[in-house]
Design a protein around this motif. Structure first.
Motif, PDB file in Angstrom:
ATOM      1  N   VAL A 148       0.846  -1.195   0.000  1.00  0.00           N
ATOM      2  CA  VAL A 148       0.000   0.000   0.000  1.00  0.00           C
ATOM      3  C   VAL A 148       0.878   1.241   0.000  1.00  0.00           C
ATOM      4  CG1 VAL A 148      -1.867   1.153   1.174  1.00  0.00           C
ATOM      5  CG2 VAL A 148      -1.649  -1.289   1.351  1.00  0.00           C
ATOM      6  N   PRO A 149       0.694   2.146  -0.965  1.00  0.00           N
ATOM      7  CA  PRO A 149       1.501   3.363  -0.982  1.00  0.00           C
ATOM      8  C   PRO A 149       1.262   4.197   0.281  1.00  0.00           C
ATOM      9  CG  PRO A 149       0.264   3.130  -3.020  1.00  0.00           C
ATOM     10  CD  PRO A 149      -0.246   2.095  -2.094  1.00  0.00           C
ATOM     11  N   PHE A 151       1.143   7.319   0.824  1.00  0.00           N
ATOM     12  CA  PHE A 151       0.250   8.483   0.800  1.00  0.00           C
ATOM     13  C   PHE A 151      -1.208   8.066   0.937  1.00  0.00           C
ATOM     14  CE2 PHE A 151       0.107   7.379  -3.684  1.00  0.00           C
ATOM     15  CZ  PHE A 151      -1.191   7.680  -4.024  1.00  0.00           C
ATOM     16  N   TRP A 152      -1.524   6.862   0.422  1.00  0.00           N
ATOM     17  CA  TRP A 152      -2.916   6.429   0.505  1.00  0.00           C
ATOM     18  C   TRP A 152      -3.286   6.042   1.936  1.00  0.00           C
ATOM     19  CZ3 TRP A 152      -6.035   1.738   0.462  1.00  0.00           C
ATOM     20  CH2 TRP A 152      -7.345   1.987   0.058  1.00  0.00           C
ATOM     21  N   LEU A 155      -3.972   9.177   3.662  1.00  0.00           N
ATOM     22  CA  LEU A 155      -5.296   9.709   3.334  1.00  0.00           C
ATOM     23  C   LEU A 155      -6.377   8.985   4.118  1.00  0.00           C
ATOM     24  CD1 LEU A 155      -5.165  10.192  -0.530  1.00  0.00           C
ATOM     25  CD2 LEU A 155      -5.190  11.926   1.237  1.00  0.00           C
ATOM     26  N   LEU A 156      -6.271   7.647   4.158  1.00  0.00           N
ATOM     27  CA  LEU A 156      -7.274   6.863   4.883  1.00  0.00           C
ATOM     28  C   LEU A 156      -7.309   7.262   6.348  1.00  0.00           C
ATOM     29  CD1 LEU A 156      -7.245   3.129   3.802  1.00  0.00           C
ATOM     30  CD2 LEU A 156      -8.902   4.906   3.354  1.00  0.00           C
ATOM     31  N   ILE A 158      -6.266  10.023   7.748  1.00  0.00           N
ATOM     32  CA  ILE A 158      -6.801  11.381   7.928  1.00  0.00           C
ATOM     33  C   ILE A 158      -8.322  11.351   7.831  1.00  0.00           C
ATOM     34  CG2 ILE A 158      -6.926  13.682   6.918  1.00  0.00           C
ATOM     35  CD1 ILE A 158      -4.093  13.423   6.037  1.00  0.00           C
ATOM     36  N   TYR A 263       9.961  11.789   3.762  1.00  0.00           N
ATOM     37  CA  TYR A 263       9.760  12.965   2.921  1.00  0.00           C
ATOM     38  C   TYR A 263       8.344  12.979   2.345  1.00  0.00           C
ATOM     39  CZ  TYR A 263      14.710  14.222   3.056  1.00  0.00           C
ATOM     40  OH  TYR A 263      15.940  14.620   3.466  1.00  0.00           O
ATOM     41  N   VAL A 264       7.928  11.799   1.835  1.00  0.00           N
ATOM     42  CA  VAL A 264       6.599  11.737   1.230  1.00  0.00           C
ATOM     43  C   VAL A 264       5.521  12.008   2.279  1.00  0.00           C
ATOM     44  CG1 VAL A 264       4.930  10.218   0.138  1.00  0.00           C
ATOM     45  CG2 VAL A 264       7.295  10.194  -0.616  1.00  0.00           C
ATOM     46  N   LYS A 267       5.130  15.556   3.283  1.00  0.00           N
ATOM     47  CA  LYS A 267       4.411  16.380   2.304  1.00  0.00           C
ATOM     48  C   LYS A 267       2.904  16.165   2.434  1.00  0.00           C
ATOM     49  CE  LYS A 267       3.986  18.865  -1.503  1.00  0.00           C
ATOM     50  NZ  LYS A 267       2.781  19.575  -1.284  1.00  0.00           N
ATOM     51  N   VAL A 268       2.497  14.881   2.620  1.00  0.00           N
ATOM     52  CA  VAL A 268       1.060  14.609   2.694  1.00  0.00           C
ATOM     53  C   VAL A 268       0.448  15.295   3.910  1.00  0.00           C
ATOM     54  CG1 VAL A 268      -0.681  12.814   2.852  1.00  0.00           C
ATOM     55  CG2 VAL A 268       1.375  12.413   1.539  1.00  0.00           C
TER      56      VAL A 268
ATOM     57  N   PHE B 240       0.099  12.231  -7.118  1.00  0.00           N
ATOM     58  CA  PHE B 240      -0.642  12.715  -5.957  1.00  0.00           C
ATOM     59  C   PHE B 240       0.016  13.958  -5.374  1.00  0.00           C
ATOM     60  CE2 PHE B 240      -0.867  12.844  -1.330  1.00  0.00           C
ATOM     61  CZ  PHE B 240      -2.212  13.098  -1.182  1.00  0.00           C
ATOM     62  N   LEU B 241       1.358  13.957  -5.335  1.00  0.00           N
ATOM     63  CA  LEU B 241       2.064  15.080  -4.728  1.00  0.00           C
ATOM     64  C   LEU B 241       2.132  16.289  -5.651  1.00  0.00           C
ATOM     65  CD1 LEU B 241       4.958  13.152  -3.042  1.00  0.00           C
ATOM     66  CD2 LEU B 241       3.019  14.218  -1.939  1.00  0.00           C
ATOM     67  N   LEU B 263     -10.984  15.445   0.797  1.00  0.00           N
ATOM     68  CA  LEU B 263     -10.841  15.136   2.223  1.00  0.00           C
ATOM     69  C   LEU B 263     -11.670  16.084   3.081  1.00  0.00           C
ATOM     70  CD1 LEU B 263      -7.165  14.455   3.244  1.00  0.00           C
ATOM     71  CD2 LEU B 263      -9.147  13.040   3.629  1.00  0.00           C
ATOM     72  N   ILE B 271     -11.445   9.172  -2.788  1.00  0.00           N
ATOM     73  CA  ILE B 271     -10.168   8.702  -2.247  1.00  0.00           C
ATOM     74  C   ILE B 271     -10.079   7.189  -2.270  1.00  0.00           C
ATOM     75  CG2 ILE B 271      -8.724   8.695  -0.190  1.00  0.00           C
ATOM     76  CD1 ILE B 271     -10.254  11.270   0.605  1.00  0.00           C
ATOM     77  N   VAL B 279      -4.225  -0.518  -4.939  1.00  0.00           N
ATOM     78  CA  VAL B 279      -3.647  -1.445  -3.959  1.00  0.00           C
ATOM     79  C   VAL B 279      -3.862  -2.891  -4.395  1.00  0.00           C
ATOM     80  CG1 VAL B 279      -3.873  -2.275  -1.607  1.00  0.00           C
ATOM     81  CG2 VAL B 279      -3.785   0.159  -2.043  1.00  0.00           C
TER      82      VAL B 279
END
Lengths: 338, 303
Positions: A148-149, A151-152, A155-156, A158, A263-264, A267-268, B240-241, B263, B271, B279
């Motif tokens: 799973v990336p 950033f995703w 997001l989940l 958050i 780093y990623v 940013k998120v 995304f970034l 969001l 999302i 995934v």
């Protein structure tokens, strides 16, 4: 004693050499980039400049000289601590970095320590229950979490914890005006930390599990069992000690991996740190800033590698003078009959 | 009196005497081999790939069609997966976006594998000194987080499109494979058949293609497969970034780049749905990669 001094000076020379190479690569890449280098000094003002003014500026900045000459002048400036001006922030690069680097160290350091702590525990737990249902289940779930990336996941989390439940903040490093408050900082750290740990945990736990499983098949484990030691003692006192050197090597090699993840995630979560700076400066073609960030990251990684080697030599004397590698790979505990 | 001994009265001793029965491994039947294939992953991946390859069959509608009357509608009978903040139907975008994402993944892997094979074989064949220099170089490159190099190069290239993104991901992802290629080549380079081929006048590329490549293909195969997944993941992260594909070029990553606005208003479908597809694809690819790796090093376990 003399050996030690020679060893340390060798390491320092190596560090200097690698930094030097890295700076050359980064500098050439930045200068050969398409786009006007003047923009990175004067910003949008370039469009309003006349031809004569432009030529003058180029002359003044030395942009008409060959790249290697530019490199050396940049290098001599760098030795005096002048890395140029960040075009985006209209400030000295170092002063921008100085404001935020501590945030990255907190987030990255904590996630590094916690990831490896949990990875060790999880790995040993799985190895103890090898091929049982719980081990298989953890392996399956773990494989999914590594895919799973980051950033995703962020997001989940958050979406669940800050939007729907309203428990935790979704961005920043601290609430406005509370930069000294530890409680506020911890609250802001929970989500990014969870993401980082979830994202990296299984990758390392699986390595440890496999190492441990391999180690438990060794002959000395049988001897310990015959001696009457219980399982916990054999694992923590004997096996763990033997996999420790490779574990520390893995830790050192993982620094760029975890740093990249940090780093990623920064940013998120709009967490003010080196990562957010990186993406911002990439977006606005702020090469002066990017170069310094690349250099800092590279040096950090090299230092981590060296530290790992030094610690390994202390833990496992077999690793010294490079001949240890062979002993380690032979996988024979001393005294095994062959 | 003479005592009679039979062979049963003696026991053969000695440290090297093997008392265990050595089992000879039987060849696996077709059924057993089939059982090991991760067929669920293969099937799911097949469905996704086919759907993305021929999205025209699934739906006649254009993916970029903006239905401004239905912005941010939750999943309902008309829009199965809802619509995004530009009024585009997410169900249609998934298939068209998946096409771009998968193409980027495959292209980036092709580029990185080509570089890795050539670099690794040169390093494996070269003399000790050159080999050392080349491997130090890979270590230095590996020491910078790849995301940093990618954003550096991406910043240099400027306006991103699918091809430039796959090139960027490709030229930053070859180091690990090239290390494996190099060590494999080192092992086989002194074999007689290589010497024979060289004596017969075969040049480097010929030997690489005919002799080296078939030897190390199996050991890098699983990394190649996993790299496809990694490349897709990196693409979506970049998009995304905001330094990857723009919103107009639909991919799973650029669909997710709308999620920051979503969001705040709690539009979860924008999302979660592209993310689930992303995934699922990555998990399937990893499973297949793991299966290939397991098939390649089937060694006897001691227990």
């Amino acid at each position: 004693m003399v050996d030690k001094i020679i060893g340390i000076s060798k390491k320092v020379i190596q560090l200097i050499f690698v930094t030097f190479l890295l700076s050359i690569i980064v500098f050439y890449m930045a200068r050969l980039a398409p786009g006007d280098p003047l923009v990175s000094y004067f910003g949008e003002g370039v469009e309003r400049m006349g031809t004569a003014q432009k030529l003058e500026a180029i002359e003044k900045l030395g942009l008409n000289r060959p790249i290697y000459e530019q490199y050396f002048s940049w290098l001599s400036n760098a030795f005096h601590g002048k890395f140029g001006i960040s075009y985006k922030y209209k400030q000295d690069v170092l002063s921008v970095i100085k404001d935020v680097y501590i945030n990255t160290i907190i987030l990255g350091g904590l996630s590094f320590v916690l990831t490896f702590l949990f990875a060790l525990l999880l790995g040993i737990f799985c190895a103890e229950n090898e091929d049982k249902l719980i081990d298989k289940a953890i392996c399956k779930i773990g494989t999914i979490t590594t895919c799973v990336p980051a950033f995703w996941v962020s997001l989940l989390l958050i979406l669940i914890f800050s939007i729907n439940l309203g428990l935790l903040p979704s961005s920043g490093a601290y609430a406005i005006g509370q930069s000294k408050s530890i409680a506020s900082r911890i609250k802001h750290l929970i989500l990014p930390l969870t993401v980082l740990i979830l994202n990296h945990l299984w990758y390392y736990a699986y390595m440890i599990r496999n190492k441990m499983v391999e180690e438990m098949r060794q002959d000395y484990v049988l001897l310990c069992k015959v001696k009457g030691l219980d399982k916990k003692r054999i694992i923590y006192k004997h096996c763990l000690r033997n996999i420790m050197p490779s574990y520390i090597t893995i830790m050192a090699l993982s620094v760029p991996h975890i740093l990249g993840g940090t780093y990623v995630v920064e940013k998120v979560f709009s967490y003010p740190g080196l990562g957010t700076l990186c993406f911002e400066s990439a977006k606005y073609h702020d090469y002066n800033m990017l170069m310094v960030l690349c250099l800092i990251t590279g040096i950090l990684v090299v230092i981590a590698n060296m530290a790992a080697q030094a610690i390994n030599e202390r833990i496992d004397p077999r690793m010294k003078h490079d001949r240890g590698e062979k002993d380690w790979n032979n996988n024979t505990a001393p005294g095994t009959l062959k | 009196m003479e005592q009679q001994y039979s062979s049963r009265d003696f026991e053969i001793v000695g440290e090297n005497f093997i008392t265990e029965n050595i089992e000879v491994k039987k060849e696996k039947s077709f059924k057993e081999t089939f059982k090991e294939i991760p067929y669920i992953s293969v099937l799911v991946l097949l469905v996704i790939v086919l759907g993305c390859a021929f999205p025209e069959i699934i739906t006649k509608q254009e993916p970029a069609h903006m239905d401004l009357a239905n912005i941010n509608t939750a999943p309902n009978s008309m829009f199965i997966f809802g619509t995004d903040s530009l009024g585009r139907d997410i169900f249609i975008m998934i298939w068209y976006g998946g096409r771009v994402s998968l193409i980027i993944g495959v292209m980036a892997t092709a580029i990185s594998t080509t570089i890795a094979v050539i670099y690794g074989s040169i390093s494996g064949i070269a003399s000790e000194f050159i080999d050392d220099v080349m491997m130090r170089f890979t270590e230095i490159v590996l020491s910078i987080p790849s995301i940093l190099i990618i954003i550096f190069i991406q910043a240099m290239i400027g306006k991103p499109n699918p091809i430039s993104i796959s090139i960027v991901i490709g030229i930053t992802g070859w180091m690990n494979i090239s290390k494996i290629v190099r060590s494999e080549v080192r092992q086989i380079r002194n074999n007689n058949y290589i010497w024979a081929a060289r004596c017969a006048g075969g040049n480097f590329l010929y030997i690489l293609r005919r002799h080296l490549f078939p030897n190390f293909i199996s050991s890098i195969m699983f990394m190649v497969v996993t790299n496809v997944g990694t490349a897709i993941g990196i693409e979506s992260t970049l998009s995304f970034l905001g330094i990857g594909l723009p919103i107009e070029i639909i991919s799973w990553g650029s669909m997710l780049s709308l999620s920051e606005k979503a969001l705040l208003s709690n539009y979860w479908w924008i999302i979660i749905i592209p993310g689930i597809f992303l995934v699922t694809t990555l998990v399937c690819i990893t499973n297949i990669g793991n299966y290939i790796r397991k098939k390649n090093n089937q060694e006897f376990s001691n227990l």
